[in-house]
Design a protein around this motif. Structure first.
Motif, PDB file in Angstrom:
ATOM      1  N   ALA A   1     -23.828 -27.003 -17.277  1.00 20.78           N
ATOM      2  CA  ALA A   1     -25.242 -26.837 -17.627  1.00 20.78           C
ATOM      3  C   ALA A   1     -25.861 -28.116 -18.168  1.00 20.78           C
ATOM      4  N   GLY A   2     -25.039 -29.157 -18.317  1.00 23.33           N
ATOM      5  CA  GLY A   2     -25.563 -30.446 -18.731  1.00 23.33           C
ATOM      6  C   GLY A   2     -25.330 -30.826 -20.172  1.00 23.33           C
ATOM      7  N   ALA A   3     -24.585 -30.005 -20.919  1.00 24.77           N
ATOM      8  CA  ALA A   3     -24.328 -30.306 -22.328  1.00 24.77           C
ATOM      9  C   ALA A   3     -22.906 -30.834 -22.508  1.00 24.77           C
ATOM     10  N   GLN A   4     -22.698 -31.574 -23.577  1.00 28.31           N
ATOM     11  CA  GLN A   4     -21.349 -31.933 -23.970  1.00 28.31           C
ATOM     12  C   GLN A   4     -20.655 -30.679 -24.495  1.00 28.31           C
ATOM     13  N   ALA A   5     -19.328 -30.639 -24.379  1.00 31.09           N
ATOM     14  CA  ALA A   5     -18.605 -29.481 -24.901  1.00 31.09           C
ATOM     15  C   ALA A   5     -17.168 -29.859 -25.206  1.00 31.09           C
ATOM     16  N   ILE A   6     -16.655 -29.296 -26.282  1.00 32.23           N
ATOM     17  CA  ILE A   6     -15.248 -29.427 -26.619  1.00 32.23           C
ATOM     18  C   ILE A   6     -14.743 -28.071 -27.084  1.00 32.23           C
ATOM     19  N   ALA A   7     -13.438 -27.866 -26.978  1.00 30.82           N
ATOM     20  CA  ALA A   7     -12.795 -26.668 -27.503  1.00 30.82           C
ATOM     21  C   ALA A   7     -11.895 -27.069 -28.665  1.00 30.82           C
ATOM     22  N   ILE A   8     -11.937 -26.301 -29.740  1.00 32.92           N
ATOM     23  CA  ILE A   8     -11.132 -26.582 -30.933  1.00 32.92           C
ATOM     24  C   ILE A   8     -10.379 -25.312 -31.316  1.00 32.92           C
ATOM     25  N   GLN A   9      -9.057 -25.406 -31.394  1.00 30.56           N
ATOM     26  CA  GLN A   9      -8.250 -24.245 -31.770  1.00 30.56           C
ATOM     27  C   GLN A   9      -8.023 -24.235 -33.281  1.00 30.56           C
ATOM     28  N   ALA A  10      -8.158 -23.066 -33.891  1.00 30.47           N
ATOM     29  CA  ALA A  10      -7.892 -22.935 -35.322  1.00 30.47           C
ATOM     30  C   ALA A  10      -7.818 -21.470 -35.704  1.00 30.47           C
ATOM     31  N   ASN A  11      -6.922 -21.149 -36.621  1.00 32.27           N
ATOM     32  CA  ASN A  11      -6.895 -19.848 -37.280  1.00 32.27           C
ATOM     33  C   ASN A  11      -7.706 -20.005 -38.561  1.00 32.27           C
ATOM     34  N   LEU A  12      -8.860 -19.368 -38.622  1.00 38.19           N
ATOM     35  CA  LEU A  12      -9.826 -19.642 -39.682  1.00 38.19           C
ATOM     36  C   LEU A  12      -9.632 -18.800 -40.936  1.00 38.19           C
ATOM     37  N   THR A  13      -8.410 -18.311 -41.173  1.00 39.30           N
ATOM     38  CA  THR A  13      -8.178 -17.459 -42.343  1.00 39.30           C
ATOM     39  C   THR A  13      -7.789 -18.245 -43.587  1.00 39.30           C
ATOM     40  N   THR A  14      -7.889 -19.577 -43.527  1.00 39.18           N
ATOM     41  CA  THR A  14      -7.710 -20.397 -44.732  1.00 39.18           C
ATOM     42  C   THR A  14      -8.900 -21.335 -44.860  1.00 39.18           C
ATOM     43  N   ALA A  15      -9.219 -21.674 -46.090  1.00 39.39           N
ATOM     44  CA  ALA A  15     -10.339 -22.580 -46.341  1.00 39.39           C
ATOM     45  C   ALA A  15     -10.093 -23.937 -45.681  1.00 39.39           C
ATOM     46  N   GLY A  16      -8.836 -24.413 -45.727  1.00 38.53           N
ATOM     47  CA  GLY A  16      -8.514 -25.696 -45.133  1.00 38.53           C
ATOM     48  C   GLY A  16      -8.751 -25.727 -43.638  1.00 38.53           C
ATOM     49  N   ALA A  17      -8.444 -24.624 -42.960  1.00 40.18           N
ATOM     50  CA  ALA A  17      -8.645 -24.567 -41.508  1.00 40.18           C
ATOM     51  C   ALA A  17     -10.125 -24.615 -41.154  1.00 40.18           C
ATOM     52  N   VAL A  18     -10.955 -23.942 -41.929  1.00 42.16           N
ATOM     53  CA  VAL A  18     -12.400 -23.965 -41.669  1.00 42.16           C
ATOM     54  C   VAL A  18     -12.954 -25.361 -41.926  1.00 42.16           C
ATOM     55  N   GLU A  19     -12.519 -25.971 -43.000  1.00 39.34           N
ATOM     56  CA  GLU A  19     -12.960 -27.345 -43.301  1.00 39.34           C
ATOM     57  C   GLU A  19     -12.560 -28.292 -42.168  1.00 39.34           C
ATOM     58  N   LYS A  20     -11.333 -28.150 -41.676  1.00 38.60           N
ATOM     59  CA  LYS A  20     -10.860 -29.001 -40.580  1.00 38.60           C
ATOM     60  C   LYS A  20     -11.670 -28.778 -39.309  1.00 38.60           C
ATOM     61  N   LEU A  21     -12.034 -27.515 -39.036  1.00 39.89           N
ATOM     62  CA  LEU A  21     -12.855 -27.205 -37.861  1.00 39.89           C
ATOM     63  C   LEU A  21     -14.164 -27.977 -37.898  1.00 39.89           C
ATOM     64  N   PHE A  22     -14.849 -27.925 -39.029  1.00 42.43           N
ATOM     65  CA  PHE A  22     -16.130 -28.614 -39.125  1.00 42.43           C
ATOM     66  C   PHE A  22     -15.957 -30.128 -39.023  1.00 42.43           C
ATOM     67  N   LYS A  23     -14.933 -30.652 -39.665  1.00 35.48           N
ATOM     68  CA  LYS A  23     -14.709 -32.097 -39.613  1.00 35.48           C
ATOM     69  C   LYS A  23     -14.423 -32.550 -38.187  1.00 35.48           C
ATOM     70  N   GLU A  24     -13.619 -31.782 -37.449  1.00 31.89           N
ATOM     71  CA  GLU A  24     -13.308 -32.149 -36.074  1.00 31.89           C
ATOM     72  C   GLU A  24     -14.549 -32.060 -35.192  1.00 31.89           C
ATOM     73  N   ALA A  25     -15.354 -31.026 -35.411  1.00 32.42           N
ATOM     74  CA  ALA A  25     -16.585 -30.893 -34.635  1.00 32.42           C
ATOM     75  C   ALA A  25     -17.527 -32.063 -34.910  1.00 32.42           C
ATOM     76  N   VAL A  26     -17.691 -32.411 -36.178  1.00 35.29           N
ATOM     77  CA  VAL A  26     -18.571 -33.522 -36.538  1.00 35.29           C
ATOM     78  C   VAL A  26     -18.076 -34.822 -35.927  1.00 35.29           C
ATOM     79  N   ALA A  27     -16.757 -35.028 -35.944  1.00 36.79           N
ATOM     80  CA  ALA A  27     -16.189 -36.268 -35.435  1.00 36.79           C
ATOM     81  C   ALA A  27     -16.340 -36.407 -33.922  1.00 36.79           C
ATOM     82  N   THR A  28     -16.417 -35.283 -33.216  1.00 36.80           N
ATOM     83  CA  THR A  28     -16.437 -35.337 -31.745  1.00 36.80           C
ATOM     84  C   THR A  28     -17.827 -35.147 -31.141  1.00 36.80           C
TER      85      THR A  28
END
Length: 257
Positions: free
Chosen positions: A59-86
């Motif tokens: 559709a013309g957008a950039q896209a990435i897939a990120i795997q994570a089990n979001l049941t810990t605060a650290g995993a959610v923080e890592k998800l956002f950091k990885e998304a921001v970095a990419t």
């Protein structure tokens, strides 16, 4: 004046690989999103995540897939950091993560309760926390809950009960993030025509739910179709920004508060 369109925006979708989350990703890409980070939980949904990434890119957008089990605060923080970095800081953050359990109150184990609480409440809390830290000013945050929050029904104590805290998380976050122009909402669909629903329900219950909404006769399945939910979410994360701190039930008249 702030731009509240989808065009050119960066999006993060937790649970964005398939079903409602996958359709939201495709829809926002079709409406001009610049980039979409698509979270998925485990290897079991990797193929779905890859397919959604391919559709978003087509559709013309950039896209990435990120795997994570979001049941810990650290995993959610890592998800956002990885998304921001990419793909960059998100303008829109949508959390569709959830787990359903239909079981009599007296039969729910402590382990089952803990899992439901981790998936439905804890992950939502820390998603909102990290969204507040990382979403750009004038951004949008939306969490999926359930229309059972407006129902008087047995067997869903652990499911609806662990989604219920998200209503207050949403109100509190809306107050705290509002000075930055960030709107925060929750959406509670009715029983949806996805595997998420059918895995917990017997034939009799399915038949009941297919006739329970006021608009069931006009629905192609009798249930809430994900195609009917997506436009509301698109509105809330764009021109509907003035709606904030609220939980909205989108269910064709299945139940109301």
């Amino acid at each position: 004046m702030a731009d509240h369109s989808i065009y050119g925006k960066v999006v993060l979708i937790a649970g964005g690989a398939k079903n409602l989350g996958g359709l939201i990703a495709r829809d926002l890409a079709a409406h001009g999103a610049k980039a979409i980070a698509i979270h998925y939980n485990s290897a079991a949904s990797k193929a779905d995540a890859d397919a959604t990434v391919a559709s978003v890119r087509a559709a013309g957008a950039q896209a990435i897939a990120i795997q994570a089990n979001l049941t810990t605060a650290g995993a959610v923080e890592k998800l956002f950091k990885e998304a921001v970095a990419t793909v960059g800081r998100p303008d829109i953050a949508i959390n569709t993560v959830g787990k359903v359990l239909k079981k009599p109150f007296a039969e729910i184990s402590e382990a089952e309760y803990d899992e439901m609480s981790d998936v439905n409440a804890k992950s939502a809390f820390f998603f909102l926390k990290e969204a507040g830290r990382h979403v750009n000013d004038n951004g949008k945050i939306c969490t999926l809950v359930t229309s059972l929050l407006g129902a008087f029904t047995p067997f869903y104590a652990a499911y609806a009960g662990t989604k219920a805290p998200v209503e207050h998380f949403t109100r509190a976050a809306a107050k705290e993030f509002g000075a930055r122009g960030i709107s925060v909402t929750a959406v509670g669909p009715g029983p949806m025509d996805t595997p998420f629903f059918y895995g917990q329900e017997g034939a009799d219950a399915v038949a009941y739910h297919k006739t329970a909404a006021a608009l069931s006769p006009r629905s192609k399945t009798g249930l809430t179709d994900i195609e009917d939910v997506v436009p509301f979410i698109r509105h809330l994360v764009s021109d509907g920004w003035w709606i904030t701190g609220q939980t909205i039930l989108i269910n064709g008249g299945y139940t109301t508060k």
